[in-house]
Design a protein around this motif. Structure first.
Motif, PDB file in Angstrom:
ATOM      1  N   VAL A  83      29.528  -8.462  50.897  1.00  0.00           N
ATOM      2  CA  VAL A  83      28.802  -8.773  49.747  1.00  0.00           C
ATOM      3  C   VAL A  83      29.303 -10.114  48.944  1.00  0.00           C
ATOM      4  O   VAL A  83      28.637 -11.079  48.835  1.00  0.00           O
ATOM      5  CB  VAL A  83      29.067  -7.533  48.798  1.00  0.00           C
ATOM      6  CG1 VAL A  83      28.413  -7.982  47.307  1.00  0.00           C
ATOM      7  CG2 VAL A  83      28.364  -6.251  49.007  1.00  0.00           C
ATOM      8  N   SER A 107      22.027  -3.586  48.628  1.00  0.00           N
ATOM      9  CA  SER A 107      21.766  -3.651  47.066  1.00  0.00           C
ATOM     10  C   SER A 107      21.178  -2.609  46.559  1.00  0.00           C
ATOM     11  O   SER A 107      21.564  -1.734  45.610  1.00  0.00           O
ATOM     12  CB  SER A 107      21.258  -4.724  46.354  1.00  0.00           C
ATOM     13  OG  SER A 107      19.682  -5.099  46.828  1.00  0.00           O
ATOM     14  N   GLY A 113      24.740  -3.472  42.586  1.00  0.00           N
ATOM     15  CA  GLY A 113      23.391  -3.637  43.306  1.00  0.00           C
ATOM     16  C   GLY A 113      22.375  -4.719  42.680  1.00  0.00           C
ATOM     17  O   GLY A 113      21.965  -5.647  43.422  1.00  0.00           O
ATOM     18  N   LEU A 161      23.648  -7.964  43.184  1.00  0.00           N
ATOM     19  CA  LEU A 161      23.639  -8.631  44.613  1.00  0.00           C
ATOM     20  C   LEU A 161      21.927  -8.836  44.919  1.00  0.00           C
ATOM     21  O   LEU A 161      21.680  -9.931  45.559  1.00  0.00           O
ATOM     22  CB  LEU A 161      23.811  -7.476  45.607  1.00  0.00           C
ATOM     23  CG  LEU A 161      23.855  -7.719  47.131  1.00  0.00           C
ATOM     24  CD1 LEU A 161      24.627  -8.782  47.244  1.00  0.00           C
ATOM     25  CD2 LEU A 161      24.220  -6.673  47.987  1.00  0.00           C
ATOM     26  N   LEU A 162      21.035  -8.084  44.430  1.00  0.00           N
ATOM     27  CA  LEU A 162      19.764  -8.211  44.396  1.00  0.00           C
ATOM     28  C   LEU A 162      19.293  -9.615  43.799  1.00  0.00           C
ATOM     29  O   LEU A 162      18.351 -10.260  44.588  1.00  0.00           O
ATOM     30  CB  LEU A 162      18.790  -6.971  43.883  1.00  0.00           C
ATOM     31  CG  LEU A 162      17.429  -6.451  44.274  1.00  0.00           C
ATOM     32  CD1 LEU A 162      17.517  -6.320  45.510  1.00  0.00           C
ATOM     33  CD2 LEU A 162      17.028  -5.598  43.483  1.00  0.00           C
TER      34      LEU A 162
END
Lengths: 514, 395, 358
Positions: free
Chosen positions: B269, C161, B333, B336-337
């Motif tokens: 990540v 994600s 999340g 990251l998206l």
């Protein structure tokens, strides 16, 4: 080409600089020697009758069925303890315990984290990740401190608990605690969870004279008052718990028995296993098989097939979390039926671990466990004033009164509050030295968080363990569709070894000798 | 109107010198800076920067493997773990000085990495990912299995302290120790980045990139596939082990739960968010992991968000819900998206585009001509092409 | 580097060339070895027979049967989830990291529908499957389609994600306490029958049959329907499919929806084995399923199930019979075996080799 030469030169310089630095500034050592260990320490250790693994017996004087609390515990006069009148750097407690804060770092502040309005305390525990369930302990503790605030607090001071998430990773705990230490905001650390986590920090907390109180694990290490005076535990330690089991099994199977174990492959699982293995040495109890399982195991089917192959008489379940339920389910569904199933106290919550069994059409009945703390969901305790108070405060705070982990938070918070109250009474008033003295000298003849309000005691170098009792109980049901309760095995089943365990030195010696 | 600089001209070199000088000044003065600004407590934040550097080197190693050689690996955490435990065992049980342990950890990991690279020759893509996943999952279990050596689930604590030696200007207190550790680790980090940059720019680096772009073409062109593919595994593992040693120095402890699959995933990540195309992407990636993730986690666990001491918001709802602490994962999340959508090249890409608005670096035709001249005239440059009879294809 | 002396480079080149040759020789040997399928099957069979004889003499026949039974249970579990992984890979060429979490969400939905809205279990499962499929279709449309299908790294990051988001969302919605799981099959304590002394539970049999049926249905779907044809076409060659007029977006969306539905079904069944479940339960199973999917060949549905069974067998048998390994290391050894198999057959046991064009 030139830039490359430059880079090479820089590299060489850096490397030579590193090599120069590599040669010794890392002095090893750094163990805390901030407490003047008195000569009394050695005598106290030998006089403390520590009959642990080999001989935890139910002494006649100590068992109680009536709620008189721990066989005559006498509360010391706190106003005579604390800061010495002449030497302000010396604090004295019971049992020969004393602290000399002149050995602490020069910037050590006795009043750190304490104001007229507030006492600041810090906790690091898992709030996310697979063990996030334990994180509710912090929320429960905060709820209790809020309640105490409404009743006047500690001399008008509100107890404020700051929470950091460490995902149960010892390295993260260390980082969190280091940061907490450096902010110089906190009077004490409370209930850090996990044995490796506490081991990671106890050297620095002791060096920095930061009270590390009521560790959230049953490791026997926290009785090490000689080397780590600033660190205390709370629970009945796993070693003693395992020894009580062995004692019970010896009585129940006088002609011997085969044992099988399912153990969580982590710090506390192994402690139980080691306690049992040490305890059965030289007896006619034998270990037929030990199955270790990882935290990542989806189920315990393979393990149980292996265990079942031994056809052992006794099953010991030494794990936590959903694995408790899975282990009991495997036994109940399988064809191997051990005569006794003994489970670790870490699996003690009926609401968390037995209810999913009921949902599956199973019961988990006849499982034997050692209880210490009250189970707030036990219908027998419905009218217990402390449990009622808990339910009321849960509802007030918008928390779920069916979640017993919040009660665990209350337990730690209750002891913390009592320690603070005692410290306030001491000479010199409420400061960190006195908090530590109080933590090591606290005596509660009746502790409302314990079964039968059993009392607890700490006595400096003589008695370094707070909770030293347990009650063997068997999970009994009346209706298989409803949660049952733990029923004590017999009137003698409350085993109180208050004051007998001594310190870690004695527990360790017994474990090595056994 | 962006300033345009042609590569390798004096103006460009001056710009580079100034830029690096500023970077150096910032790096060196971080310990002092963090003491004065924003009312921060110096040692805490110095330590966080130190931790950032440990992660940066780990991500750097991963970048060499994933970004430059195109081989997917989720087992990086195992090599970090090997480095960590080597140092911890040598320092705790055998009293070695910390830095000397590099001498053992790095070759060990290099060999293990090469050993892992050999089956990787046959296995490609996602199949390789699963193999590396196995390695990453194996490590914590092995640590627990050999607990007499590694301390098992209790971890291994090295009691050595980072007291600054007498020739440095700091005292033996929190601040001094943090500062000394910071500079030691900074030095190692700089060395690693320089090594990485040299590797990328060397013949070997170009070979590896050629393999990434098209294996068959590279092999046809004469690049020795097995050699370079295994070598890059070894090198990447060596970088990871250095980062593991750094972690052991920083935490003064080795635990079994840290070098696990979670670490591998979080490093990936960090790599993606930082930017996989250049080695400098490791820096924003590491900054993200240490600062942003930590802040989010703290916010989620305490129910309010404080940035540099300023409380941004407080969410009571989270305090009450049992799973509230998990909001941190949701935020990670989402972050990251967002990065994947908005900045597919990572943060470093965004920074570069930002920089391009002010300064543009153009290739230098005269420099190119000089290279072409050298290539056409092998004798004048003394290349081995003529003498050994074997053409050197990677130019 | 450009100015190496000639003798130095000649020396290293020679050494490197020799090593190259040796490795090349090893490759060719491995290729030849893996080509003879029948012979390899024979070797495998011989190993199994020898091991079984050893096992039965060690601990007895009943335990042996019990362990086989356990491994089939676990194996079908791993295989069921692996099917979902394979379906996505077939369609898109990427591994969906979020597959487990999406399936886990589906399971909690199922429990919600059953426990709190009173639906019978099969209906709850179907309902959860439909909702998962719809959700996955939505995810594909909004989050995956904007990317070029060949941009694997970005798509994998998007799935990662989603993994984090769902993994964090479920405990916030449903709490962290482990939950019991209902089963559509007779699952009370006494619902089993005895076969040679081994307890075979009806619910386990039910799961085996369901998984088998699922494989059958999926194969029929892919081979006999129009959408299945489109799916196979897109998975084989994206560009050509587009040229032929197949709506690749729709087809991929179908692939995601199908994989999600299958994943939810698998997870609902799996959860029953591993109950009480919390929001991390799929994460535990996923590594086994990845291993199974890889071993079987990432584009073979049947391979996934067979490989799942093999992983289950390896895990149980090795853990049970080899003292040195024990249960904790069993997974690792199973993974090691997979690595070995992959070295011999890099595309998995049943996977198709990709033909690369230069």
């Amino acid at each position: 080409m030139r830039s490359r030469k430059l880079a090479t030169a820089a590299t060489l310089i850096a490397v030579s600089g590193l090599v120069a630095a590599a040669c010794g500034d890392d002095d090893s050592g750094g163990s805390a020697t901030t407490v003047a260990t008195t000569a009394a320490a050695t005598t106290a250790a030998t006089t403390a009758a520590a009959t642990t693994s080999a001989g935890v017996t139910t002494t006649a004087g100590a068992t109680t069925t009536a709620a008189t609390g721990g066989g005559g515990l006498v509360v010391p006069d706190y106003s005579k303890l604390g800061q010495d009148a002449t030497n302000k750097k010396l604090y004295k407690g019971t049992g020969g315990f004393s602290i000399d804060v002149s050995k602490c770092p020069s910037d050590w502040n006795a009043k750190q984290g304490i104001t007229d309005k507030e006492i600041s305390v810090f906790i690091s525990l898992p709030k996310s990740g697979p063990l996030a369930g334990f994180g509710l302990i912090a929320d429960g503790a905060i709820n209790y401190f809020n309640y105490i605030g409404t009743t006047g607090g500690i001399g008008g001071r509100q107890i404020k608990l700051d929470v950091k998430d460490d995902v149960y990773q010892a390295a993260q705990t260390k980082t969190n605690v280091n940061e907490a230490l450096q902010t110089k905001k906190y009077a004490a650390l409370l209930t850090i969870l996990g044995t490796p986590n506490n081991l990671a920090i106890w050297d620095s907390t002791n060096e920095q004279c930061m009270p590390q109180l009521l560790n959230g694990t049953g490791g026997a290490d926290w009785g090490d008052v000689e080397n780590h005076p600033w660190t205390t535990g709370m629970q009945l330690d796993y070693w003693t718990e395992g020894s009580i089991w062995v004692d019970y099994l010896k009585k129940t199977y006088p002609s011997g028995a085969k044992l099988a174990m399912i153990t969580f492959n982590n710090d506390f699982g192994k402690q139980y296993a080691n306690a049992v293995k040490a305890g059965i040495k030289g007896t006619n109890l034998t270990l037929a098989k030990e199955e270790l399982h990882e935290a990542t195991a989806p189920n315990l089917t393979n393990n149980f097939t292996n265990l079942a192959a031994t056809n052992a008489d006794v099953l010991l379940i030494q794990t936590s979390g959903a694995f408790c339920t899975q282990a009991m389910a495997e036994v109940e569904k399988g064809s191997w039926k051990p005569k006794s199933v003994v489970m670790s106290a870490t699996c003690g919550s009926t609401g968390q671990f037995f209810k999913p069994l009921v949902d599956q059409g199973l019961t988990g009945k006849d499982t034997i466990i050692i209880e210490t703390i009250k189970n707030p969901l036990d219908p027998v305790l419905k009218d217990d004033p402390f449990v009622k108070l808990w339910v009321e405060q849960m509802t007030k705070g918008g928390l779920d009164p069916k979640q017993s982990t919040y009660f665990t938070g209350w337990v730690f918070a209750y002891y913390m509050t009592e320690i603070l109250k005692a410290a306030e009474k001491m000479q010199g008033g409420l400061d960190r030295g006195n908090i530590m003295i109080a933590a090591r000298s606290i005596v509660l003849p009746k502790s409302p968080v314990n079964l039968l309000d059993t009392g607890v005691k700490m006595e400096g170098l003589k008695d370094a363990y707070l909770t030293e009792f347990g009650r063997l109980a068997k999970y009994t049901i009346t209706d298989p569709k409803v949660l049952g309760t733990f029923v004590p095995l017999d009137e003698k089943s409350l085993i109180n070894v208050e004051g007998k365990l001594g310190t870690f030195a004695t527990v360790k010696k017994a474990s090595v000798a056994a | 109107m962006p300033i345009q600089l042609t590569q390798n001209t004096p103006k460009h070199r001056a710009y580079l010198a100034v830029a690096w000088a500023i970077a150096a000044i910032v790096l060196v003065s971080i310990p002092a800076l963090f003491g004065q600004m924003f009312g921060l407590i110096a040692p805490v934040n110095i330590d966080r920067m130190t931790e950032t550097m440990c992660y940066a080197v780990a991500i750097l190693g991963l970048n060499l493997l994933i970004g430059f050689s195109g081989q997917l690996s989720i087992g990086h955490s195992a090599f970090v773990g090997i480095g960590m435990y080597t140092t911890a065992i040598l320092v705790a049980d055998h009293d070695w000085p910390y830095l000397l342990t590099l001498v053992v950890a790095v070759p060990l990991c290099f060999l293990v990495g090469v050993g892992l690279g050999i089956p990787a020759l046959r296995i490609r893509g996602l199949y390789l990912a699963v193999v590396t996943l196995a390695v990453g999952a194996a490590f914590p279990t092995l640590v627990r299995k050999f607990e007499s050596v590694t301390g098992g689930s209790n971890g291994l604590v090295t009691k050595s302290k980072w007291d600054p030696p007498s020739w440095t200007p700091w005292d033996r207190n929190d601040y001094g120790r943090s500062a000394w550790m910071y500079f030691t680790i900074l030095a190692i980090t700089i060395v690693m980045f320089v090594l990485a940059r040299n590797l990328i720019r060397s013949r070997a680096g170009r070979a590896v990139m050629a393999i990434r772009d098209n294996e068959i073409s590279a092999s046809v062109a004469g690049v020795n596939l097995p050699l370079y593919k295994t070598m890059i595994f070894g090198v990447s593992a060596a970088f990871a082990s250095v980062s593991g040693v750094m972690f052991a120095m920083y935490k003064q402890q080795a635990t079994d739960t840290f070098p696990a699959i979670d670490l591998s995933i979080i490093l990936v990540v960090g790599l993606v968010v930082g930017g996989a195309s250049t080695i400098s992407g490791a820096v924003p990636g590491a900054l993200l992991l240490v600062w942003v993730v930590r802040t989010m986690r703290d916010a989620a666990s305490s129910g309010n968000l404080k940035v540099f001491g300023v409380e941004l918001f407080s969410v009571d709802f989270l305090k009450k819900r049992e799973g509230g602490g998990q909001v941190a994962t949701i935020l990670l999340g989402i972050l990251l998206l967002v990065v994947v959508f908005v900045l597919p090249g990572g943060t470093i890409d965004g920074l570069r585009r930002l920089r391009a608005k002010f300064v543009q670096v153009l290739p230098n035709p005269s420099w190119l001509a000089h290279r072409q001249q050298t290539a056409a005239n092998p004798a004048s440059a003394g290349s081995p092409a003529g003498s050994s009879g074997q053409p050197d294809p990677v130019r | 580097m450009a100015t190496e002396t000639s003798s130095e480079s000649a020396g290293t080149t020679a050494v490197v060339a020799k090593a190259n040759e040796q490795i090349g020789g090893a490759y060719r040997a491995l290729e030849a070895f893996s080509a003879k399928r029948v012979r390899n099957l024979g070797i495998l069979l011989a190993v199994v027979v020898v091991f079984s004889v050893y096992a039965i003499t060690q601990d007895g026949g009943r335990i042996y049967l019990q362990r086989i039974f356990d491994s089939l249970n676990n194996g079908f579990v791993y295989g069921a989830v692996a099917i979902a992984l394979v379906l996505i890979y077939k369609a898109t060429g990427v591994i969906n990291f979020a597959q487990g979490e999406m399936a886990m969400f589906g399971t909690f939905l199922m429990i919600d529908l059953h426990d709190y809205r009173g639906l019978p279990v099969w209906l709850a499962i179907l309902g959860a499957m439909v909702i998962s499929a719809a959700g996955a279709a939505g995810i594909e449309r909004t989050l995956i389609r904007p990317f070029d299908p060949t941009n694997h790294l970005s798509i994998v990051m998007v799935t990662l994600s989603i993994f984090f988001i769902i993994n964090g969302l479920v405990p916030v919605l449903y709490g962290i306490d482990p939950e019991a799981v209902p089963t559509p099959f007779p699952g009370a304590k006494d619902d089993f029958f005895n076969l040679f002394g081994v307890r075979i539970r009806y619910e386990n049999l039910g799961i085996w049959i369901t998984v088998g049926l699922a494989v059958l249905l999926i194969s029929l779907l892919l081979k006999r329907t129009k959408i299945g044809l489109a799916f196979r076409s897109v998975s084989s060659n994206l560009e050509s499919s587009r040229l032929v007029g197949i709506s690749t977006g729709r087809t991929l969306q179908f692939g995601w929806a199908l994989a999600a539905a299958v994943g939810t079904l698998a997870a609902c069944l799996v959860a029953r084995f591993n109950q009480p479940i919390d929001f991390n339960f799929m994460g535990k199973v996923l590594i086994f399923s990845f291993a199974a999917a890889t071993l079987g060949g990432l584009d073979s549905v049947l391979g996934a199930v067979i490989a799942g069974l093999m992983v289950g067998v390896a895990e149980t048998m090795l853990g049970g019979y080899v003292e040195l390994i024990g249960s904790e290391l069993a997974l690792l050894v199973a993974l090691a075996i997979i690595v070995v198999v992959l070295v011999v057959r890099p595309s998995g046991l049943f996977g198709s080799k990709k033909v690369e064009r230069v």
